[in-house]
Design a protein around this motif. Structure first.
Motif, PDB file in Angstrom:
ATOM      1  N   CYS A  29       0.808  -1.229   0.000  1.00  0.00           N
ATOM      2  CA  CYS A  29       0.000   0.000   0.000  1.00  0.00           C
ATOM      3  C   CYS A  29       0.835   1.270   0.000  1.00  0.00           C
ATOM      4  O   CYS A  29       0.371   2.314  -0.477  1.00  0.00           O
ATOM      5  CB  CYS A  29      -0.934   0.011   1.208  1.00  0.00           C
ATOM      6  SG  CYS A  29      -2.105  -1.353   1.225  1.00  0.00           S
ATOM      7  N   ILE A  97      -4.637 -10.859  -0.106  1.00  0.00           N
ATOM      8  CA  ILE A  97      -5.451 -10.084   0.846  1.00  0.00           C
ATOM      9  C   ILE A  97      -5.239  -8.584   0.685  1.00  0.00           C
ATOM     10  O   ILE A  97      -6.197  -7.828   0.482  1.00  0.00           O
ATOM     11  CB  ILE A  97      -5.133 -10.507   2.295  1.00  0.00           C
ATOM     12  CG1 ILE A  97      -5.493 -11.985   2.511  1.00  0.00           C
ATOM     13  CG2 ILE A  97      -5.885  -9.627   3.292  1.00  0.00           C
ATOM     14  CD1 ILE A  97      -5.152 -12.517   3.893  1.00  0.00           C
ATOM     15  N   VAL A  98      -3.996  -8.134   0.758  1.00  0.00           N
ATOM     16  CA  VAL A  98      -3.728  -6.686   0.743  1.00  0.00           C
ATOM     17  C   VAL A  98      -3.954  -6.083  -0.638  1.00  0.00           C
ATOM     18  O   VAL A  98      -4.648  -5.073  -0.772  1.00  0.00           O
ATOM     19  CB  VAL A  98      -2.289  -6.406   1.221  1.00  0.00           C
ATOM     20  CG1 VAL A  98      -2.000  -4.909   1.156  1.00  0.00           C
ATOM     21  CG2 VAL A  98      -2.100  -6.919   2.650  1.00  0.00           C
ATOM     22  N   PRO A 100      -5.806  -6.998  -3.308  1.00  0.00           N
ATOM     23  CA  PRO A 100      -7.185  -6.873  -3.815  1.00  0.00           C
ATOM     24  C   PRO A 100      -8.094  -5.988  -2.968  1.00  0.00           C
ATOM     25  O   PRO A 100      -9.039  -5.389  -3.495  1.00  0.00           O
ATOM     26  CB  PRO A 100      -7.695  -8.322  -3.815  1.00  0.00           C
ATOM     27  CG  PRO A 100      -6.525  -9.191  -3.566  1.00  0.00           C
ATOM     28  CD  PRO A 100      -5.545  -8.357  -2.816  1.00  0.00           C
ATOM     29  N   TYR A 101      -7.841  -5.898  -1.662  1.00  0.00           N
ATOM     30  CA  TYR A 101      -8.833  -5.300  -0.778  1.00  0.00           C
ATOM     31  C   TYR A 101      -8.382  -4.029  -0.050  1.00  0.00           C
ATOM     32  O   TYR A 101      -9.216  -3.329   0.533  1.00  0.00           O
ATOM     33  CB  TYR A 101      -9.275  -6.334   0.274  1.00  0.00           C
ATOM     34  CG  TYR A 101      -9.853  -7.585  -0.339  1.00  0.00           C
ATOM     35  CD1 TYR A 101     -11.072  -7.564  -1.026  1.00  0.00           C
ATOM     36  CD2 TYR A 101      -9.174  -8.799  -0.249  1.00  0.00           C
ATOM     37  CE1 TYR A 101     -11.595  -8.709  -1.587  1.00  0.00           C
ATOM     38  CE2 TYR A 101      -9.693  -9.956  -0.815  1.00  0.00           C
ATOM     39  CZ  TYR A 101     -10.902  -9.907  -1.487  1.00  0.00           C
ATOM     40  OH  TYR A 101     -11.417 -11.047  -2.055  1.00  0.00           O
ATOM     41  N   PHE A 102      -7.095  -3.702  -0.064  1.00  0.00           N
ATOM     42  CA  PHE A 102      -6.615  -2.534   0.663  1.00  0.00           C
ATOM     43  C   PHE A 102      -6.319  -1.390  -0.311  1.00  0.00           C
ATOM     44  O   PHE A 102      -5.820  -1.628  -1.409  1.00  0.00           O
ATOM     45  CB  PHE A 102      -5.339  -2.870   1.456  1.00  0.00           C
ATOM     46  CG  PHE A 102      -5.590  -3.631   2.726  1.00  0.00           C
ATOM     47  CD1 PHE A 102      -5.385  -3.040   3.959  1.00  0.00           C
ATOM     48  CD2 PHE A 102      -6.050  -4.950   2.693  1.00  0.00           C
ATOM     49  CE1 PHE A 102      -5.604  -3.739   5.137  1.00  0.00           C
ATOM     50  CE2 PHE A 102      -6.286  -5.650   3.848  1.00  0.00           C
ATOM     51  CZ  PHE A 102      -6.063  -5.043   5.072  1.00  0.00           C
ATOM     52  N   PRO A 103      -6.621  -0.157   0.080  1.00  0.00           N
ATOM     53  CA  PRO A 103      -6.356   0.987  -0.809  1.00  0.00           C
ATOM     54  C   PRO A 103      -4.867   1.278  -0.923  1.00  0.00           C
ATOM     55  O   PRO A 103      -4.104   1.057   0.020  1.00  0.00           O
ATOM     56  CB  PRO A 103      -7.082   2.147  -0.120  1.00  0.00           C
ATOM     57  CG  PRO A 103      -7.118   1.759   1.327  1.00  0.00           C
ATOM     58  CD  PRO A 103      -7.238   0.270   1.353  1.00  0.00           C
TER      59      PRO A 103
END
Length: 290
Positions: A29, A97-98, A100-103
């Motif tokens: 991120c 996880i990070v 695909p789903y975290f900005p």
């Protein structure tokens, strides 16, 4: 005893997973969008990801695989297995996880490098506390020291990360990539040191115990370090006792705590932070003046 071991195992696993998640967030991120490569296997992976658009986590694992194979043959099976598991967990978290789903942070690159280093440092410190590492430069440093034992691991790590930072200028076509990567690496190192023994690279441990040989056997077997046993006598009780003296690196201290708790719950333990350690397994005496 079994409950204690189970509790320690659960705690270590939870700490490792928490560290892996935080490490993955900082990498994906904050660092990845800034186009910088702050050293280590993940730095190489970030450069290849920039050139190929392949996922960072998978590339990090690919970089670590040959290093883990070498570690299996030339370092320690236990170290290779533990580090390999950590690498798989971190790589999976980054890609599955990070990513695909975290900005992703798209602001100032200086802020990204600074806070990315802080977040990654927190994650790596937790991984160290769990008794593992993220591989990459750590493995390469130990392997190189096997070949050239007169050079410290710290210097090898500086050389490896320096090469990666220099290469990032050519890959990203931007000299700021190396400068920002250096800021990230510095912040990461400082945070790790702050969490683990307030900037001490190692620590000296004195253990007053009635079971010195049991503790030393486990230190040699599980941490692959040695220790010194000194006979003593309690000033108040007058009873004979023993003092085990051992110096370990910051990433090894959690293992030493588990060994001591399992062998002697009534032991008296003193921990002293050490800024410099010279001798077998640490720095050479010739480096004292360098």
């Amino acid at each position: 005893m079994d409950k204690q071991r189970l509790s320690g195992c659960i705690k270590s696993t939870a700490t490792l997973i928490a560290g892996a998640i935080i490490y993955s967030i900082g990498t994906q991120c904050l660092i990845s969008p800034a186009n910088i490569a702050p050293g280590g296997a993940v730095g190489i992976a970030l450069m290849f990801s920039y050139l190929t658009n392949l996922p960072v986590g998978g590339l990090t694992l690919m970089v670590n695989i040959p290093l883990l194979i070498l570690a299996w043959f030339f370092l320690s099976h236990r170290f290779a297995i533990r580090t390999g598991i950590t690498c798989i967990i971190c790589s999976s978290f980054i890609d599955l996880i990070v990513a695909p789903y975290f900005p992703m942070y798209g602001g100032d690159r200086l802020i990204s490098s600074l806070y990315g280093g802080i977040v990654i440092g927190v994650g790596m410190a937790l991984i160290f506390l769990a008794g593992s590492t993220t591989g990459g430069s750590d493995i390469a440093g130990y392997l190189l020291r096997k070949k050239w034992p007169h050079i410290s691991i710290g210097r090898f790590l500086m050389m490896i990360d320096g090469i990666i930072l220099s290469s990032s200028v050519l890959v990203f076509h931007d000299i700021d990539a190396a400068l920002l990567g250096l800021i990230c690496l510095y912040a990461e190192t400082k945070v790790i040191d702050m969490i683990l023994y307030l900037s001490s690279a190692s620590c000296k441990v004195l253990i007053v115990t009635q079971h010195p040989q049991q503790i030393c056997t486990q230190i040699i077997r599980n941490i692959e370090r040695s220790a010194t046993i000194i006979s003593g006598k309690g000033a108040y009780s007058g009873d004979d006792t023993n003092v085990v003296i051992c110096t370990v690196r910051k990433s090894e201290f959690s293992d030493l705590k588990k060994i001591n708790e399992a062998a002697d719950e009534n032991a008296f333990v003193m921990v002293t932070e050490t800024n410099q350690v010279f001798g077998l397994g640490f720095r050479n005496f010739s480096e004292a003046i360098s």
